[in-house]
Scaffold this active site. Structure first.
Site, PDB file in Angstrom:
ATOM      1  N   SER A 158       0.865  -1.164   0.010  1.00 16.29           N
ATOM      2  CA  SER A 158       0.080   0.068  -0.019  1.00 16.29           C
ATOM      3  C   SER A 158       0.905   1.089  -0.064  1.00 16.29           C
ATOM      4  CB  SER A 158      -1.085  -0.010   1.138  1.00 16.29           C
ATOM      5  OG  SER A 158      -1.465   1.198   1.381  1.00 16.29           O
ATOM      6  N   GLU A 160       0.047   3.690   1.592  1.00 11.00           N
ATOM      7  CA  GLU A 160       0.215   4.134   2.995  1.00 11.00           C
ATOM      8  C   GLU A 160       1.474   3.824   3.503  1.00 11.00           C
ATOM      9  OE1 GLU A 160      -2.677   5.665   4.270  1.00 11.00           O
ATOM     10  OE2 GLU A 160      -2.007   5.553   6.617  1.00 11.00           O
ATOM     11  N   TYR A 182      -1.768  -0.034  10.746  1.00 10.22           N
ATOM     12  CA  TYR A 182      -2.093  -0.481   9.457  1.00 10.22           C
ATOM     13  C   TYR A 182      -1.041  -0.559   8.633  1.00 10.22           C
ATOM     14  CZ  TYR A 182      -3.795  -0.996   4.477  1.00 10.22           C
ATOM     15  OH  TYR A 182      -3.969  -1.177   3.097  1.00 10.22           O
TER      16      TYR A 182
HETATM   17  P1  NAP Z   1     -11.498  -4.543   1.602  1.00 13.01           P
HETATM   18  O1  NAP Z   1     -12.730  -3.842   0.662  1.00 13.01           O
HETATM   19  O2  NAP Z   1     -11.562  -3.859   2.795  1.00 13.01           O
HETATM   20  O3  NAP Z   1     -11.532  -6.060   1.633  1.00 13.01           O
HETATM   21  C1  NAP Z   1     -10.750  -6.642   2.546  1.00 13.01           C
HETATM   22  C2  NAP Z   1     -11.103  -8.113   2.514  1.00 13.01           C
HETATM   23  O4  NAP Z   1     -10.191  -8.796   3.619  1.00 13.01           O
HETATM   24  C3  NAP Z   1     -12.686  -8.457   2.738  1.00 13.01           C
HETATM   25  O5  NAP Z   1     -12.968  -9.731   1.988  1.00 13.01           O
HETATM   26  C4  NAP Z   1     -12.747  -8.992   4.081  1.00 13.01           C
HETATM   27  O6  NAP Z   1     -13.560 -10.065   4.419  1.00 13.01           O
HETATM   28  C5  NAP Z   1     -11.189  -9.701   4.137  1.00 13.01           C
HETATM   29  N1  NAP Z   1     -10.293 -10.060   5.645  1.00 13.01           N
HETATM   30  C6  NAP Z   1     -10.400  -8.952   6.686  1.00 13.01           C
HETATM   31  N2  NAP Z   1      -9.992  -9.796   7.360  1.00 13.01           N
HETATM   32  C7  NAP Z   1      -9.662 -10.886   7.373  1.00 13.01           C
HETATM   33  C8  NAP Z   1      -9.071 -11.962   8.073  1.00 13.01           C
HETATM   34  N3  NAP Z   1      -8.817 -12.052   9.063  1.00 13.01           N
HETATM   35  N4  NAP Z   1      -9.096 -13.156   7.242  1.00 13.01           N
HETATM   36  C9  NAP Z   1      -9.367 -13.254   5.937  1.00 13.01           C
HETATM   37  N5  NAP Z   1     -10.043 -12.328   5.240  1.00 13.01           N
HETATM   38  C10 NAP Z   1      -9.999 -11.061   5.815  1.00 13.01           C
HETATM   39  O7  NAP Z   1     -10.121  -3.897   0.946  1.00 13.01           O
HETATM   40  P2  NAP Z   1      -9.755  -3.756  -0.719  1.00 13.01           P
HETATM   41  O8  NAP Z   1     -10.009  -2.167  -1.022  1.00 13.01           O
HETATM   42  O9  NAP Z   1     -10.700  -4.531  -1.586  1.00 13.01           O
HETATM   43  O10 NAP Z   1      -8.179  -3.901  -0.534  1.00 13.01           O
HETATM   44  C11 NAP Z   1      -7.640  -5.225  -1.040  1.00 13.01           C
HETATM   45  C12 NAP Z   1      -6.263  -5.100  -0.093  1.00 13.01           C
HETATM   46  O11 NAP Z   1      -5.538  -4.081  -0.943  1.00 13.01           O
HETATM   47  C13 NAP Z   1      -6.236  -4.961   1.084  1.00 13.01           C
HETATM   48  O12 NAP Z   1      -5.313  -6.012   1.841  1.00 13.01           O
HETATM   49  C14 NAP Z   1      -5.934  -3.454   1.545  1.00 13.01           C
HETATM   50  O13 NAP Z   1      -5.043  -3.261   2.760  1.00 13.01           O
HETATM   51  C15 NAP Z   1      -4.901  -3.190   0.183  1.00 13.01           C
HETATM   52  N6  NAP Z   1      -4.717  -1.904  -0.345  1.00 13.01           N
HETATM   53  C16 NAP Z   1      -6.202  -1.449  -0.787  1.00 13.01           C
HETATM   54  C17 NAP Z   1      -5.785  -0.146  -1.382  1.00 13.01           C
HETATM   55  C18 NAP Z   1      -7.358   0.582  -1.637  1.00 13.01           C
HETATM   56  O14 NAP Z   1      -7.301   1.817  -1.952  1.00 13.01           O
HETATM   57  N7  NAP Z   1      -8.464   0.060  -1.906  1.00 13.01           N
HETATM   58  C19 NAP Z   1      -4.604   0.630  -1.571  1.00 13.01           C
HETATM   59  C20 NAP Z   1      -3.387  -0.229  -1.250  1.00 13.01           C
HETATM   60  C21 NAP Z   1      -3.660  -1.429  -0.688  1.00 13.01           C
HETATM   61  P3  NAP Z   1     -14.881  -9.481   4.746  1.00 13.01           P
HETATM   62  O15 NAP Z   1     -15.720  -9.150   3.466  1.00 13.01           O
HETATM   63  O16 NAP Z   1     -15.601 -10.652   5.732  1.00 13.01           O
HETATM   64  O17 NAP Z   1     -14.739  -8.256   5.928  1.00 13.01           O
HETATM   65  N1  GDD Z   2     -12.347   7.393   6.246  1.00 11.62           N
HETATM   66  C1  GDD Z   2     -12.565   8.751   6.342  1.00 11.62           C
HETATM   67  N2  GDD Z   2     -13.664   9.177   6.891  1.00 11.62           N
HETATM   68  N3  GDD Z   2     -11.509   9.331   5.849  1.00 11.62           N
HETATM   69  C2  GDD Z   2     -11.677  10.856   5.947  1.00 11.62           C
HETATM   70  C3  GDD Z   2     -12.912  11.391   6.670  1.00 11.62           C
HETATM   71  C4  GDD Z   2     -13.990  10.485   6.943  1.00 11.62           C
HETATM   72  O1  GDD Z   2     -15.142  11.101   7.321  1.00 11.62           O
HETATM   73  N4  GDD Z   2     -12.454  12.788   6.261  1.00 11.62           N
HETATM   74  C5  GDD Z   2     -11.476  12.846   5.972  1.00 11.62           C
HETATM   75  N5  GDD Z   2     -10.791  11.726   5.804  1.00 11.62           N
HETATM   76  C6  GDD Z   2      -9.348  11.691   5.235  1.00 11.62           C
HETATM   77  C7  GDD Z   2      -8.658  10.751   5.984  1.00 11.62           C
HETATM   78  O2  GDD Z   2      -8.040  11.395   7.150  1.00 11.62           O
HETATM   79  C8  GDD Z   2      -7.503  10.460   4.953  1.00 11.62           C
HETATM   80  O3  GDD Z   2      -6.505  11.455   4.735  1.00 11.62           O
HETATM   81  C9  GDD Z   2      -8.268  10.527   3.521  1.00 11.62           C
HETATM   82  O4  GDD Z   2      -9.317  10.940   3.761  1.00 11.62           O
HETATM   83  C10 GDD Z   2      -8.385   9.216   3.130  1.00 11.62           C
HETATM   84  O5  GDD Z   2      -9.015   8.218   3.962  1.00 11.62           O
HETATM   85  P1  GDD Z   2      -9.891   7.107   3.490  1.00 11.62           P
HETATM   86  O6  GDD Z   2     -10.619   6.941   2.445  1.00 11.62           O
HETATM   87  O7  GDD Z   2     -10.122   6.370   4.789  1.00 11.62           O
HETATM   88  O8  GDD Z   2      -8.425   5.962   2.699  1.00 11.62           O
HETATM   89  P2  GDD Z   2      -6.811   6.078   3.523  1.00 11.62           P
HETATM   90  O9  GDD Z   2      -6.008   6.839   2.478  1.00 11.62           O
HETATM   91  O10 GDD Z   2      -6.706   5.998   4.969  1.00 11.62           O
HETATM   92  O11 GDD Z   2      -6.593   4.108   3.255  1.00 11.62           O
HETATM   93  C11 GDD Z   2      -6.987   3.688   1.878  1.00 11.62           C
HETATM   94  O12 GDD Z   2      -5.773   3.941   1.236  1.00 11.62           O
HETATM   95  C12 GDD Z   2      -4.667   3.054   1.463  1.00 11.62           C
HETATM   96  C13 GDD Z   2      -3.631   3.333   0.481  1.00 11.62           C
HETATM   97  O13 GDD Z   2      -3.193   4.428   0.404  1.00 11.62           O
HETATM   98  C14 GDD Z   2      -7.216   2.243   2.407  1.00 11.62           C
HETATM   99  O14 GDD Z   2      -7.928   1.730   1.199  1.00 11.62           O
HETATM  100  C15 GDD Z   2      -6.070   1.416   2.619  1.00 11.62           C
HETATM  101  O15 GDD Z   2      -6.323  -0.022   2.745  1.00 11.62           O
HETATM  102  C16 GDD Z   2      -5.097   1.422   1.622  1.00 11.62           C
HETATM  103  O16 GDD Z   2      -3.942   0.837   1.879  1.00 11.62           O
END
Ligand code: NAP
Ligand code: GDD
Length: 373
Positions: A158, A160, A182
């Site tokens: 990520s 992050e 995280y």
């Molecule tokens: P998400 O929608 O939150 O999905 C997470 C998945 O992990 C869900 O299927 C959840 O199951 C499963 N899970 C949670 N805890 C688990 C456990 N203990 N054992 C097995 N499965 C578990 O996340 P996403 O946005 O699809 O992201 C996919 C991956 O990419 C994650 O690893 C995330 O950290 C990473 N990532 C995401 C982003 C982004 O912007 N989306 C960016 C960088 C990296 P349930 O449905 O049962 O909760």
């Molecule tokens: N969730 C959330 N809720 N975020 C908020 C809010 C709110 O009400 N208000 C402001 N934010 C700001 C957060 O402080 C952060 O700076 C930004 O919006 C994005 O927040 P999220 O959408 O929760 O995503 P993230 O950047 O913290 O994390 C996501 O992206 C990562 C990759 O950079 C997640 O998908 C992580 O799993 C992923 O790794």
């Protein structure tokens, strides 16, 4: 309102027969298949002809809403998606599933993926994100050693991990500086993947993905929280959305574009790590403005501040440089943040209209109190 740019969820359809498809005969195992990325990746792989095995958690309520449209009842012939109960915290179960499914490719997408929640649940987050990846890597390593079959492994790293960024834009060479439990856990999973590649010659790769969103994004991530609110405000179901830090900047892309890159990484002869991003960053405020404008609403009138959404430590600026992905794999993002916001607002307007119809018909509908993040 502007013309629809929506790429909405497909209706339930029987998958095409695998015959003549390039992935025919290949098997993929996906953790996190019920999540946003897992659902797009499963669709993508099934369309390529793969047999897909997904690990789902046992839950007291249904958690397969994002993949129901690609799942066929086991009694119907032709289904290429199989679901297995499991959990990243359970090493024995992971080893058993790898042994039983004998995958060609493993995609580790499972995680407690909410950054704010990771401050509330740091140990559980580390158990799933860091130790979970290690348990899965170990299961794959042992299976390879015992069976002689090569398995290709993808780790969901990520942006992050860059945290308090030491360089702008961020590349594969930018040092990491995690700012949340995280991110600390993702860093361990990332380096464990690199270590298994270097120590055991495993075909293990990390995709360092910047934020990616879609109509299937979880409703407590900021983009979806905003677009859900836009839909509900437009139809009169709510008046305000409460947000935290509006100044942080993110490089937002479309999840559907990014899962293709996960697959491309595993098709390379050599494993490697890649940044996956759009190369453009905007503030949360700008995203909100974009989404409200699209629906013909004023964001200033409807967005309010609530400090509960601030984080103990914030990641202020993420901007990825996807040059390596483009140069080596020919990948580039196809969806702009404007198209992304439009796609999400269109989807959530439709959802809100349906909700309103049900409410008007006297059905009691829950508010989002349980999802307050
Ligand atoms: P998400 O929608 O939150 O999905 C997470 C998945 O992990 C869900 O299927 C959840 O199951 C499963 N899970 C949670 N805890 C688990 C456990 N203990 N054992 C097995 N499965 C578990 O996340 P996403 O946005 O699809 O992201 C996919 C991956 O990419 C994650 O690893 C995330 O950290 C990473 N990532 C995401 C982003 C982004 O912007 N989306 C960016 C960088 C990296 P349930 O449905 O049962 O909760
Ligand atoms: N969730 C959330 N809720 N975020 C908020 C809010 C709110 O009400 N208000 C402001 N934010 C700001 C957060 O402080 C952060 O700076 C930004 O919006 C994005 O927040 P999220 O959408 O929760 O995503 P993230 O950047 O913290 O994390 C996501 O992206 C990562 C990759 O950079 C997640 O998908 C992580 O799993 C992923 O790794």
């Amino acid at each position: 309102m502007k013309k629809s740019a929506a790429k909405s969820s497909p209706a339930k359809a029987k998958p095409a027969a695998a015959k003549n498809l390039p992935g025919k005969g290949r098997k993929a195992l996906i953790t996190g298949i019920t999540g946003q990325d897992g659902s797009y990746l499963a669709e993508f792989l099934i369309a390529k002809g793969y047999d897909v095995h997904g690990i789902i958690r046992r839950s007291s309520s249904f958690n397969t809403g994002r993949i129901d449209h690609i799942y066929l009842d086991p009694h119907v012939k032709g289904g290429r998606l199989k679901l297995h109960y499991g959990d990243l915290c359970d090493a024995n179960n992971l080893a058993k599933l790898v042994r039983e499914t004998q995958p060609d490719e493993v995609y580790n997408l499972g995680a407690q993926s909410h950054v704010r929640v990771s401050f509330d649940m740091p140990v559980y987050t580390a158990e799933t994100v860091a130790m979970g990846a290690l348990k899965l890597l170990e299961a794959v390593r042992v299976f390879q050693a015992e069976s002689g079959k090569q398995v290709r492994y993808y780790q969901a790293s990520s942006s992050e991990q860059y945290g308090k960024v030491l360089e702008v834009p961020q590349t594969e060479k930018t040092p990491f500086y995690p700012r949340s439990p995280y991110a600390c856990a993702k860093l361990m999973a990332h380096w464990a993947t690199v270590n298994y590649r270097e120590s055991y010659g495993m075909h293990a790769s990390c995709g360092i993905l910047f934020n990616h969103e879609s109509p299937r994004r979880g409703e407590t991530f900021v983009t979806r929280k905003i677009t859900r609110a836009v839909g509900r405000i437009k139809v009169g179901l709510q008046d305000k959305v409460f947000l935290g830090n509006l100044d942080s900047k993110r490089d937002w892309g479309f999840a559907g574009d990014y899962v293709k890159m996960m697959w491309m990484m595993l098709q390379q002869e050599k494993p490697d790590d890649y940044v996956v991003a759009t190369g453009r960053t905007i503030t949360v405020r700008e995203f909100a403005q974009m989404a409200f404008d699209y629906a013909g609403l004023s964001w200033k009138k409807h967005v309010a501040f609530d400090p509960r959404y601030l984080r103990p430590a914030e990641v202020d600026l993420l901007l990825g440089d996807p040059a390596k992905a483009k140069r080596k794999l020919g990948w580039k993002p196809e969806t702009s943040v404007e198209q992304l916001a439009a796609m999400m607002v269109e989807h959530d307007l439709e959802l809100a209209r349906r909700e309103k119809t049900l409410r008007d018909a006297g059905h009691s509908m829950p508010d989002f109190a349980g999802h307050d993040q």
